[in-house]
Design an enzyme around this catalytic site. Structure first.
Site, PDB file in Angstrom:
ATOM      1  N   ASP A  45     -67.922  82.232  10.733  1.00 18.05           N
ATOM      2  CA  ASP A  45     -69.338  82.096  10.343  1.00 18.05           C
ATOM      3  C   ASP A  45     -69.497  80.899   9.397  1.00 18.05           C
ATOM      4  OD1 ASP A  45     -70.956  85.046  10.831  1.00 18.05           O
ATOM      5  OD2 ASP A  45     -68.773  85.136  10.797  1.00 18.05           O
ATOM      6  N   GLU A  68     -78.012  81.110   7.893  1.00 12.17           N
ATOM      7  CA  GLU A  68     -77.753  82.456   7.379  1.00 12.17           C
ATOM      8  C   GLU A  68     -76.781  82.468   6.201  1.00 12.17           C
ATOM      9  OE1 GLU A  68     -76.780  85.623  10.104  1.00 12.17           O
ATOM     10  OE2 GLU A  68     -76.514  86.984   8.417  1.00 12.17           O
ATOM     11  N   ASP A 121     -78.138  80.240  12.915  1.00 13.30           N
ATOM     12  CA  ASP A 121     -77.227  81.343  12.619  1.00 13.30           C
ATOM     13  C   ASP A 121     -75.889  80.919  13.222  1.00 13.30           C
ATOM     14  OD1 ASP A 121     -75.978  83.681  12.042  1.00 13.30           O
ATOM     15  OD2 ASP A 121     -77.532  84.984  12.889  1.00 13.30           O
ATOM     16  N   ILE A 123     -73.015  82.370  13.516  1.00  7.66           N
ATOM     17  CA  ILE A 123     -72.622  83.409  14.479  1.00  7.66           C
ATOM     18  C   ILE A 123     -73.647  84.518  14.368  1.00  7.66           C
ATOM     19  CG2 ILE A 123     -70.953  85.154  15.197  1.00  7.66           C
ATOM     20  CD1 ILE A 123     -68.725  83.543  14.205  1.00  7.66           C
ATOM     21  N   ASP A 124     -74.496  84.625  15.375  1.00  9.55           N
ATOM     22  CA  ASP A 124     -75.361  85.797  15.423  1.00  9.55           C
ATOM     23  C   ASP A 124     -74.594  86.852  16.204  1.00  9.55           C
ATOM     24  OD1 ASP A 124     -77.667  87.378  15.091  1.00  9.55           O
ATOM     25  OD2 ASP A 124     -78.176  86.986  17.177  1.00  9.55           O
ATOM     26  N   THR A 126     -72.167  88.891  14.511  1.00 10.26           N
ATOM     27  CA  THR A 126     -70.800  88.841  13.963  1.00 10.26           C
ATOM     28  C   THR A 126     -70.025  90.105  14.345  1.00 10.26           C
ATOM     29  OG1 THR A 126     -71.637  87.531  12.126  1.00 10.26           O
ATOM     30  CG2 THR A 126     -69.455  88.470  11.838  1.00 10.26           C
ATOM     31  N   ASP A 266     -82.579  84.808  13.590  1.00  3.19           N
ATOM     32  CA  ASP A 266     -82.163  85.831  14.561  1.00  3.19           C
ATOM     33  C   ASP A 266     -83.078  85.841  15.788  1.00  3.19           C
ATOM     34  OD1 ASP A 266     -79.908  86.856  13.294  1.00  3.19           O
ATOM     35  OD2 ASP A 266     -81.080  88.243  12.065  1.00  3.19           O
TER      36      ASP A 266
HETATM   37  P1  AMP Z   1     -78.121  92.532  17.165  1.00  2.00           P
HETATM   38  O1  AMP Z   1     -76.932  91.804  17.643  1.00  2.00           O
HETATM   39  O2  AMP Z   1     -79.266  92.488  18.104  1.00  2.00           O
HETATM   40  O3  AMP Z   1     -77.794  93.908  16.691  1.00  2.00           O
HETATM   41  O4  AMP Z   1     -78.671  91.723  15.934  1.00  2.00           O
HETATM   42  C1  AMP Z   1     -77.852  91.255  14.914  1.00  2.00           C
HETATM   43  C2  AMP Z   1     -78.736  90.943  13.728  1.00  2.00           C
HETATM   44  O5  AMP Z   1     -79.370  92.128  13.279  1.00  2.00           O
HETATM   45  C3  AMP Z   1     -77.993  90.438  12.536  1.00  2.00           C
HETATM   46  O6  AMP Z   1     -77.974  89.041  12.545  1.00  2.00           O
HETATM   47  C4  AMP Z   1     -78.775  90.962  11.356  1.00  2.00           C
HETATM   48  O7  AMP Z   1     -79.497  89.934  10.721  1.00  2.00           O
HETATM   49  C5  AMP Z   1     -79.779  91.926  11.956  1.00  2.00           C
HETATM   50  N1  AMP Z   1     -79.821  93.222  11.285  1.00  2.00           N
HETATM   51  C6  AMP Z   1     -78.970  93.737  10.375  1.00  2.00           C
HETATM   52  N2  AMP Z   1     -79.351  94.982   9.993  1.00  2.00           N
HETATM   53  C7  AMP Z   1     -80.471  95.274  10.690  1.00  2.00           C
HETATM   54  C8  AMP Z   1     -81.351  96.407  10.741  1.00  2.00           C
HETATM   55  N3  AMP Z   1     -81.125  97.482  10.017  1.00  2.00           N
HETATM   56  N4  AMP Z   1     -82.407  96.334  11.581  1.00  2.00           N
HETATM   57  C9  AMP Z   1     -82.616  95.239  12.334  1.00  2.00           C
HETATM   58  N5  AMP Z   1     -81.825  94.150  12.338  1.00  2.00           N
HETATM   59  C10 AMP Z   1     -80.769  94.154  11.510  1.00  2.00           C
HETATM   60 MG    MG Z   2     -77.766  86.987  12.837  1.00  3.70          MG
END
Ligand code: AMP
Ligand code: MG
Length: 322
Positions: A45, A68, A121, A123-124, A126, A266
């Site tokens: 990251d 990020e 980001d 690494i989105d 992670t 994101d």
């Molecule tokens: P995903 O891969 O769709 O689950 O999205 C990952 C992203 O969700 C991360 O980059 C975080 O910024 C975000 N994230 C973390 N916690 C939460 C949460 N409680 N609700 C929604 N998004 C979140």
């Molecule tokens: Mg992210």
């Protein structure tokens, strides 16, 4: 404006950053440290953010970058080894980099939203990266609140020929394309415009705490979906919609997430990729996502990305269930 220079630089730096992520994954997979909010972060990251910001700072020194990660964490004495690993990794991409430069590049991503800015980001997903699932190196350019360019490098995304690694790219008014991560001809991509709900796929996060599964399943039932939702980490979900492999993506906030709001990085690159592939993205009330306010989508509630055709019907179902 055709954004040729922005496109060339964006492609170059996300490819380099994705290669860094793949190197780290091969060498030290699974090693993560925890941020203040307890979410995981890895050498990759930080390294990828340094590579991305170095390229942006050099090519577009006047553009603020909102990324990020932040290097403050790396000042902790117990993280010296991690800091060294990050610097070593960045040196493999940028051989003349000094330790001080690497830290400064990471912190170049601490900019504020302006008239024109980049958001990234490194690494989105992670958690997906650590598990060996989907993740995305994500970058977008925003001008006057409108996303102009979005790019996602998804090293684990499957291709038709059985290989993995896709770059999704969209420029406003120029359509959306995908290309192999290692380089090659861009191919136009389009959403699947089907509207027969029993045959459609919804997609959602793998992480059950990142969206409200109960409400989302109730929406499926109301719409008459037959198949269970697909699940995928990261912004790669937007790529799946843009390529017609799913028809809508819901991000219904869980009660405990209320007020925290989504991060611009994101979503921004994914939003333009879906829009330029013929789809539509709004929040759960049908409002456009507002990228002009800061690092958060503070005026929006959740996200709905779709093939466009079914958007209003899905919004109506959401209204009944949420
Ligand atoms: P995903 O891969 O769709 O689950 O999205 C990952 C992203 O969700 C991360 O980059 C975080 O910024 C975000 N994230 C973390 N916690 C939460 C949460 N409680 N609700 C929604 N998004 C979140
Ligand atoms: Mg992210």
């Amino acid at each position: 404006m055709n954004y040729q220079q922005e496109k060339d630089i964006a492609l170059e730096i996300v490819t380099e950053a994705a290669q860094l992520c793949q190197r780290v994954q091969q060498n030290q997979a699974g090693q993560a440290i925890k941020k203040a909010d307890t979410s995981p972060v890895t050498v990759a990251d930080f390294g990828a953010q340094a590579v991305l910001c170095q390229g942006l700072a050099k090519a577009f020194p006047d553009d603020p970058v909102i990324g990020e990660e932040d290097a403050t964490l790396l000042e902790k004495p117990e993280l010296q080894t991690v800091r060294t690993q990050i610097i070593d990794q960045v040196k493999q991409s940028l051989p003349t980099a000094t330790p001080e430069q690497v830290i400064n590049w990471i912190n170049w991503g601490n900019g504020s939203v302006g008239e024109r800015y980049w958001t990234l980001d490194p690494i989105d997903g992670t958690k997906g990266f650590i598990r060996g699932n989907q993740y995305a190196v994500a970058l977008a350019l925003v001008e006057a609140g409108e996303i102009k360019l979005g790019i996602l490098a998804c090293p684990a995304f499957p291709r038709q020929n059985g290989k993995k690694g896709v770059i999704f790219l969209a420029i406003r008014g120029q359509g959306a394309v995908e290309m192999p991560l290692e380089g090659g001809q861009p191919q136009s991509i389009r959403v699947d415009a089907s509207s027969e709900f029993p045959q459609l796929y919804r997609i959602e996060s793998i992480e059950s705490i990142h969206s409200d599964r109960q409400v989302q399943t109730a929406i499926d039932q109301r719409l008459g979906l037959q198949y269970a939702a697909k699940q995928m980490d990261s912004l790669a979900k937007y790529g799946a919609i843009a390529r017609g492999e799913a028809h809508f993506y819901t991000r219904v906030p869980l009660a405990q997430f209320e007020g925290k709001k989504e991060n611009i990085w994101d979503h921004a690159p994914g939003v333009i990729i879906v829009e330029e592939a013929g789809g539509k993205v709004t929040d759960l009330n049908g409002q456009p996502l507002d990228f002009s306010l800061g690092a958060k989508l503070s005026n929006n509630c959740g996200v709905l990305a779709s093939n466009g055709v079914i958007h209003e019907q899905v919004l109506a179902a959401i209204k009944q269930e949420y």
